[in-house]
Design a protein around this motif. Structure first.
Motif, short mmCIF file in Angstrom:
data_model
loop_
_atom_site.label_atom_id
_atom_site.label_comp_id
_atom_site.label_asym_id
_atom_site.label_seq_id
_atom_site.Cartn_x
_atom_site.Cartn_y
_atom_site.Cartn_z
N CYS A 61 0.81 -1.22 0.00
CA CYS A 61 0.00 0.00 0.00
C CYS A 61 0.84 1.27 0.00
O CYS A 61 0.31 2.38 0.02
CB CYS A 61 -0.95 0.01 1.20
N GLU A 82 -5.37 -3.37 1.92
CA GLU A 82 -4.36 -4.42 1.81
C GLU A 82 -5.00 -5.78 1.57
O GLU A 82 -5.98 -6.14 2.23
CB GLU A 82 -3.50 -4.47 3.07
N CYS A 94 -2.41 -4.50 -2.79
CA CYS A 94 -3.18 -3.38 -2.25
C CYS A 94 -4.08 -2.84 -3.36
O CYS A 94 -3.69 -2.84 -4.54
CB CYS A 94 -2.26 -2.28 -1.74
#
Length: 279
Positions: A61, A82, A94
């Motif tokens: 992410c 996530e 992500c």
């Protein structure tokens, strides 16, 4: 006198026979020793496999900058969602989604997913780079074979890792026509897959596919650079995907294991994500 000679001859023959037998035993023992030495531990050891270049993955992410996220998914939560993984050092993902409301003119929907899969070198399955290349080819083929895809096109992507390919197509859903872009890139023993799509909903215009693929390629290059940075390295990019190695017969088991980061590449329904998006 002849009788006396006979025992002497017999005794000489017996001594000669014993002497020869002892010599043969010593020679045999010497040969056995040589054979034993040649078959020692060092002679049976298999050659070692070259270690994989990268030992870890970045946080999925955080592989894209805030600016890139603002460009690709302008109304999304920058923190992203996530994906599930049993081992974040080997596989991670992500996703972000965005619904930009234009009032009576409709809205623009965007969905972005980045997945990363790292391979390790193994004696029985080859180097991490070889396995990653097999999975790279599988990812490209899977994107090209998407059910319901129309106007599918494939193009090489330059300056992104060791090899990279973009697959683009149209996908009709009940909400409208989605422009899908999938960019698959390999850097050493890591494969990065970027799925990005957009649609104009409720009367808004369909986004330009050329613009979307450029943005997806930018995201892929940035994610590849994040992989290198996480390992204290800098990326040495190949000129284009056309210089990739020849196809392998089949993907490795790790390629099958990688499904948990790449499944669900078809975007979620805009109607389901609209409630969590910013107006």
């Amino acid at each position: 006198m002849g009788a006396a000679v006979l025992p002497v001859l017999l005794l000489a023959a017996a001594c000669s026979s014993e002497s020869g037998s002892g010599s043969g035993d010593k020679a045999g023992a010497t040969q056995a020793g040589k054979a034993s030495a040649s078959a020692g531990p060092g002679a049976s050891t298999s050659p070692t496999v070259q270690p994989a270049r990268y030992a870890k993955l970045p946080e999925a992410c955080k592989v894209l900058s805030d600016k890139t996220l603002d460009d690709l998914v302008p109304k999304a939560d920058d923190s992203g969602k996530e994906g599930t993984s049993s081992d974040l050092s080997r596989r991670a993902s992500c996703s972000w989604d965005s619904l930009e409301n234009h009032g009576v003119d409709g809205s623009q929907f965007r969905w972005l997913n980045v997945s990363l899969l790292r391979f390790t070198s193994e004696q029985t399955r080859g180097t991490g780079e070889e396995q990653a290349h097999e999975f790279f080819l599988k990812q490209v083929q899977d994107a090209k074979s998407t059910d319901g895809a129309k106007n599918t096109a494939t193009q090489p992507v330059s300056a992104t890792g060791d090899e990279a390919t973009a697959v683009r197509y149209d996908l009709k859903k009940k909400e409208g026509t989605f422009k899908q872009q999938t960019v698959v890139a390999r850097v050493a023993n890591v494969v990065v897959t970027v799925d990005y799509n957009g649609a104009g909903l409720a009367g808004d215009k369909t986004p330009d596919a050329d613009d979307l693929v450029k943005q997806a390629e930018k995201a892929a290059a940035e994610a590849v650079a994040s992989v290198a940075k996480a390992n204290g390295d800098t990326v040495k990019s190949a000129p284009s995907a056309s210089s990739s190695p020849s196809d392998k017969a089949s993907a490795s088991k790790d390629a099958q294991d990688g499904k948990d980061t790449t499944e669900g590449s078809a975007s979620p329904s805009p109607s389901n994500s609209a409630s969590s998006s910013k107006d």
